[in-house]
Design a protein around this motif. Structure first.
Motif: not given
Lengths: 105, 218
Positions: A8, A11, A84
């Motif tokens: 994550a 990304d 995020y």
């Protein structure tokens, strides 16, 4: 770096680099490598995953008789990045509390 | 290793994936090597590691993706296949890989055997039912009561057999899905862990090697 980097976070870093400008594979890898310690070969799967999730699109541009594949962030990618960033802020505050501030009594 | 040779080996390792995915990956790595220029090709390929290492990373990611898109039995089986290939392509100890494959194979065989035996039960129920019905009709002229009894039992058996059939189909789907998820979740995490372990070992070896050569002249 001693801390492991989850997919994550990887990304998020790639998306963050792409918010500045569209760029091609090599430069993108170099930019990400400047920030975090990531092996060169592991970035392709990340790009592929983001592309399949419609977070980024690609287009080809000719350069010296061959093609450079440029990566461009999509609206969905920007949304994902905001998510995020928020998650990271929360996570960071929690870890900071324990690591730096110590657990408050 | 030459660039062309390296790329060719990578393409060969990826042959199990859909052609579009293979071409996409090949374009990325080819372009990257073009960008670094001929003088840096060698170091870049060294940093990447063997073609099989990159291939196993790509296949691992593909398998996980595939499972989340379409968890049907057929896709599940091909996922198992790709995962097994990824495990073999990664540079873990061969005995470990062999053990892993043996465990998976045992699991697959057990599940298939269980489902097959259930299928046999269903077929034999239906089969014996039909035979009993025929026997019942043959007895019609001798004793109506016995014949009706036989036909009844036969119908019951056939019905039971037919009723079990969908259960067997359902179970086989579930079984293959289970194997596929098991493979992609546990085997892949294992494989990725062992891969990072291997990388760490390789880098420390590299560093030690550099230190040794640095010390040598003094």
């Amino acid at each position: 770096m001693v801390f492991q980097l989850g997919s994550a976070l990887l990304d998020a870093c790639v998306l963050a680099v792409l918010t500045k400008a569209d760029t091609y594979g090599y430069i993108l890898t170099q930019n990400v490598k400047e920030m975090i310690d990531v092996s060169e070969s592991s970035l392709y799967p990340v790009l592929r995953r983001l592309q399949k999730d419609d977070c980024l699109t690609t287009y080809d541009q000719p350069f010296q008789g061959r093609n450079r594949r440029y990566y461009s962030i999509t609206e969905q990618g920007r949304e994902r990045l905001t998510e995020y960033a928020e998650e990271w802020q929360q996570y960071k505050t929690k870890v900071d509390k324990i690591l730096i501030g110590g657990i408050e009594q | 290793m030459k660039k062309e040779e390296y790329l060719l080996q990578l393409r060969k390792k990826l042959v199990k994936l859909p052609p579009d995915d293979v071409n996409d990956a090949m374009e990325y790595y080819e372009e990257y090597l073009e960008e670094v220029g001929p003088e840096n090709e060698e170091t870049t390929m060294m940093a990447w590691g063997s073609p099989s290492r990159i291939a196993s990373q790509i296949m691992a990611q593909y398998a996980v993706k595939q499972m989340s898109i379409d968890p049907s039995a057929k896709k599940g089986l091909s996922t198992v296949w790709i995962v097994l290939l990824a495990v073999f392509a990664s540079p873990i100890a061969v005995p470990l890989a062999a053990a892993l494959v043996a465990v998976v194979l045992a699991l697959v065989v057990t599940i298939i055997a269980l489902i097959a035996s259930l299928g046999c039960v269903a077929v034999s129920f239906a089969g014996s039912g039909i035979v009993t019905i025929i026997a019942g009709f043959c007895l019609l002229t001798k004793s109506i009561q016995t014949a009706v009894f036989y036909i009844g039992v036969g119908l019951f058996l056939t019905g039971a057999g037919i009723a079990i059939m969908p259960c067997v189909v359902w179970l086989s789907k579930k079984g293959f899905n289970f194997i596929a998820t098991f493979c992609s979740k546990y085997l892949l995490s294992l494989q990725i862990k062992s891969q990072t372990l291997f990388e760490k070992k390789a880098t420390t070896k590299c560093k030690q090697g550099k230190k040794a050569t640095a010390k040598a002249p003094t």
